[in-house]
Design an enzyme around this catalytic site. Structure first.
Site, short mmCIF file in Angstrom:
data_model
loop_
_atom_site.label_atom_id
_atom_site.label_comp_id
_atom_site.label_asym_id
_atom_site.label_seq_id
_atom_site.Cartn_x
_atom_site.Cartn_y
_atom_site.Cartn_z
N SER A 233 57.72 -48.69 -45.17
CA SER A 233 58.62 -49.09 -47.04
C SER A 233 57.87 -48.05 -47.77
O SER A 233 58.62 -47.34 -48.46
CB SER A 233 58.89 -50.69 -47.40
OG SER A 233 57.60 -51.35 -47.53
N HIS A 263 57.59 -55.92 -39.80
CA HIS A 263 57.06 -55.61 -41.56
C HIS A 263 57.62 -55.95 -42.19
O HIS A 263 56.77 -57.59 -41.54
CB HIS A 263 57.34 -54.32 -41.92
CG HIS A 263 57.22 -52.91 -43.02
ND1 HIS A 263 56.30 -53.52 -43.94
CD2 HIS A 263 57.50 -52.54 -44.11
CE1 HIS A 263 56.53 -52.98 -44.51
NE2 HIS A 263 56.98 -51.68 -44.73
N HIS A 309 47.14 -56.45 -38.68
CA HIS A 309 47.42 -55.35 -39.72
C HIS A 309 47.14 -53.39 -39.21
O HIS A 309 46.26 -53.68 -38.51
CB HIS A 309 47.03 -55.78 -40.95
CG HIS A 309 47.98 -55.16 -42.22
ND1 HIS A 309 47.31 -53.73 -42.59
CD2 HIS A 309 48.62 -55.31 -42.75
CE1 HIS A 309 48.35 -54.02 -43.80
NE2 HIS A 309 49.31 -54.79 -43.67
N ARG A 318 45.82 -61.63 -50.28
CA ARG A 318 47.00 -61.66 -50.21
C ARG A 318 47.36 -63.35 -49.53
O ARG A 318 47.53 -64.14 -50.32
CB ARG A 318 48.11 -61.27 -50.55
CG ARG A 318 48.26 -59.70 -50.92
CD ARG A 318 48.99 -58.47 -50.62
NE ARG A 318 48.96 -58.51 -48.84
CZ ARG A 318 49.85 -57.32 -48.59
NH1 ARG A 318 49.95 -56.88 -48.99
NH2 ARG A 318 49.58 -57.36 -46.88
N ASP A 364 52.34 -62.15 -44.72
CA ASP A 364 53.89 -63.08 -43.82
C ASP A 364 52.90 -64.36 -43.50
O ASP A 364 54.04 -65.10 -43.63
CB ASP A 364 54.56 -61.72 -43.26
CG ASP A 364 54.51 -60.43 -43.95
OD1 ASP A 364 54.62 -60.47 -45.09
OD2 ASP A 364 55.03 -59.32 -43.71
N1 CMX Z 1 50.33 -60.45 -31.39
C1 CMX Z 1 49.99 -59.88 -30.36
N2 CMX Z 1 50.21 -58.65 -30.17
C2 CMX Z 1 49.20 -57.53 -31.61
C3 CMX Z 1 49.65 -58.09 -33.09
C4 CMX Z 1 50.09 -59.82 -32.92
N3 CMX Z 1 49.66 -60.33 -34.23
N4 CMX Z 1 49.21 -57.17 -33.47
C5 CMX Z 1 48.82 -56.36 -32.67
N5 CMX Z 1 48.93 -56.90 -31.74
C6 CMX Z 1 49.18 -55.28 -30.49
C7 CMX Z 1 49.97 -54.33 -30.97
O1 CMX Z 1 51.84 -54.95 -30.72
C8 CMX Z 1 49.44 -53.91 -30.03
O2 CMX Z 1 50.15 -54.13 -28.75
P1 CMX Z 1 50.13 -52.31 -27.38
O3 CMX Z 1 49.01 -51.75 -27.27
O4 CMX Z 1 50.65 -52.90 -26.84
O5 CMX Z 1 50.97 -51.94 -27.88
C9 CMX Z 1 47.74 -54.05 -29.82
O6 CMX Z 1 47.36 -55.02 -30.22
C10 CMX Z 1 46.88 -52.56 -30.80
O7 CMX Z 1 47.82 -53.09 -32.59
P2 CMX Z 1 47.12 -52.78 -33.82
O8 CMX Z 1 46.07 -51.56 -33.70
O9 CMX Z 1 45.90 -54.16 -33.81
O10 CMX Z 1 48.27 -53.03 -34.70
P3 CMX Z 1 49.45 -51.80 -35.31
O11 CMX Z 1 48.86 -51.49 -35.96
O12 CMX Z 1 49.88 -51.51 -33.87
O13 CMX Z 1 50.27 -53.05 -35.51
C11 CMX Z 1 51.22 -54.63 -37.06
C12 CMX Z 1 50.12 -53.69 -36.64
C13 CMX Z 1 51.44 -55.52 -37.74
C14 CMX Z 1 52.89 -53.96 -36.20
C15 CMX Z 1 50.88 -55.73 -35.52
O14 CMX Z 1 49.67 -56.81 -36.40
C16 CMX Z 1 51.95 -56.82 -35.59
O15 CMX Z 1 53.13 -56.35 -34.56
N6 CMX Z 1 51.87 -57.98 -36.65
C17 CMX Z 1 52.84 -59.21 -36.05
C18 CMX Z 1 54.16 -58.82 -36.73
C19 CMX Z 1 53.52 -59.13 -39.03
O16 CMX Z 1 53.09 -59.51 -39.01
N7 CMX Z 1 53.59 -57.89 -39.09
C20 CMX Z 1 53.57 -57.75 -41.01
C21 CMX Z 1 52.76 -57.01 -41.17
C22 CMX Z 1 52.28 -56.99 -42.63
C23 CMX Z 1 53.70 -56.26 -43.59
O17 CMX Z 1 53.99 -55.16 -43.20
O18 CMX Z 1 54.29 -56.83 -44.22
#
Ligand code: CMX
Length: 425
Positions: A233, A263, A309, A318, A364
């Protein structure tokens, strides 16, 4: 308003000089290299943009102008916006000035309500909120100033006007989205004696006999204010703003990114995941039940919302602030207790799963259970609360970038065959 503008006017020449001389002396030094994985992997970790309002060291979490967010939890959102813009907390006089200024600008144009009421009844609250912001673009002072030919060095002044006009209206708009979308009855008029966040709570119309919901909302609006420049964002807002689109265009565009499940929408998804476990197991699940449920989620190819994250590598401070609030005010609430249980179990599961680089909770993971406990049960609405707060970060980043005169964003993309040529493969 004169005060915030005056303080910014005092700071901006020094900021411009600092950046100018930094670029003159060190402009050709390398600050980051980009691997092929980064190019295909969301540019994770590439240091290629500037954000002076806040920073997220992976081992500490959010610093707002170098102050850890955990030290700002008692502050009003007005103080936070001032801090984001100016780099220092306001004096009592500056704060009163900003509060009064918001009050003067708070009236929402009537056409916004017409647009809102005309939207389909099942519209997502974020689509409604973003539409309201976009529809007010015709009010932009920046557009008027730009069209009248003001100098580039003065662009920030009308951007500040737009930012204040927009932020001042967001509590009423967000409360209106809630009341219209969830059939809560007539809109509630603002109370001129209340501050920005207090008025938001008042206009939502949720019963708050103890005042704890108001305290929670104040915390909520403070904690979500900003999270450096590269998140979806913030980056979207930044990118749109770099084309000299005004704050209405830039903020509504950025908020559309916040509305994605990876996000800001994760707070809605997270509570729904927690409630699902409670429904399935008839209340707070046992360790074994929750472990199995987490594995089922992962094995079905989904992420566990609220965990992981892109930057953080520790429990999000937070999340800790919300958890402390819950432990103090509602430790026995079953949803909060389930969130605590999730915190005990999920990091271990994610570590064993071995994919997520950060197995710890983000902001979150816990906020929804608290809102739910105080009667705000419509969880598709939760990202709007996040958005009201995050608009402060978006506006301050836009303002600072415009003040130092950043260039239009235009990174270079390559086709996959061209990358192969580049790599000699
Ligand atoms: N559950 C399951 N798998 C997860 C995970 C979770 N909570 N967090 C990361 N992973 C997975 C990723 O999907 C990725 O898998 P692939 O290799 O198959 O694509 C792998 O672990 C590596 O990811 P990463 O480098 O650790 O994390 P990213 O930087 O790619 O993604 C985020 C970060 C937040 C999108 C991811 O951790 C996620 O999807 N979390 C759940 C959704 C969430 O809580 N989002 C809110 C974040 C805060 C915000 O922006 O508000």
């Amino acid at each position: 308003m004169a005060t915030l503008k005056q303080r910014m006017a005092e700071l901006i020449p020094g900021m411009r000089d600092e950046i100018r001389s930094l670029l003159k002396e060190h402009g050709d030094k390398v600050v980051s290299e980009v691997s092929l994985t980064q190019a295909y992997g969301g540019m994770r970790g590439v240091k290629a943009m500037v954000c002076d309002t806040s920073e997220v060291p992976p081992d500490r979490g959010l610093l707002v102008r170098d102050i850890p967010i955990g030290e700002l939890t008692d502050r009003l959102p007005e103080e936070i916006f001032y801090l984001l813009c100016v780099g220092k907390l306001p004096t009592a006089e500056d704060l009163e000035d900003l509060k009064a200024d918001y009050r003067k600008r708070a009236e929402v144009p009537g056409y916004v309500w017409d647009v809102l009421k005309a939207m389909p009844a099942d519209s997502h609250p974020m689509a409604m909120f973003d539409t309201c912001i976009l529809v007010m673009q015709r009010e932009s002072e920046f557009v008027k100033a730009y069209n009248s030919g003001v100098k580039k060095t003065e662009y920030w002044e009308s951007t500040l006007e737009d930012s204040l006009n927009l932020l001042a209206k967001l509590p009423a708009i967000a409360a209106g989205v809630y009341r219209i979308r969830f059939n809560k009855g007539d809109l509630i008029d603002p109370d001129p004696n209340l501050d920005w966040g207090g008025n938001y709570v008042h206009m939502l119309g949720i019963d708050d006999p103890t005042g704890d919901f108001k305290a929670l909302m104040r915390l909520y609006l403070t904690l979500h204010c900003d999270h450096e420049g590269g998140n979806v964002s913030a980056h979207a807002t930044h990118c749109i703003g770099s084309a000299l689109s005004d704050a209405y265009y830039a903020v509504s565009g950025g908020l559309n990114g916040l509305a994605g499940p990876l996000h800001g929408l994760a707070n809605q998804e997270c509570l729904s995941w927690v409630l699902e476990t409670m429904e399935k197991f008839g209340g707070k699940p046992t360790d074994e039940q929750l472990t199995q449920f987490a594995w089922d989620t992962l094995n079905s190819g989904k992420v566990i919302p609220g965990y992981g994250h892109a930057v953080l590598r520790v429990t999000d401070p937070r999340f800790t602030a919300f958890r402390e609030f819950g432990l103090k005010h509602c430790p026995d609430d079953p949803t909060f207790a389930t969130v605590s249980k999730v915190y005990d179990i999920v990091p271990g599961v994610l570590k064993e799963h071995g994919k997520a680089k950060n197995p710890w909770p983000n902001v979150d993971a816990g906020s929804g259970s608290l809102l739910y406990n105080y009667g705000l049960k419509e969880f598709p609405y939760y990202t709007v609360l996040f958005a009201v707060s995050r608009a402060m970060g978006m506006c301050s980043q836009l303002l600072v970038s415009r003040a130092w005169g950043e260039a239009i964003e235009r990174p270079k993309s390559l086709t996959t065959p061209k990358f192969k040529v580049l790599l000699g493969v």
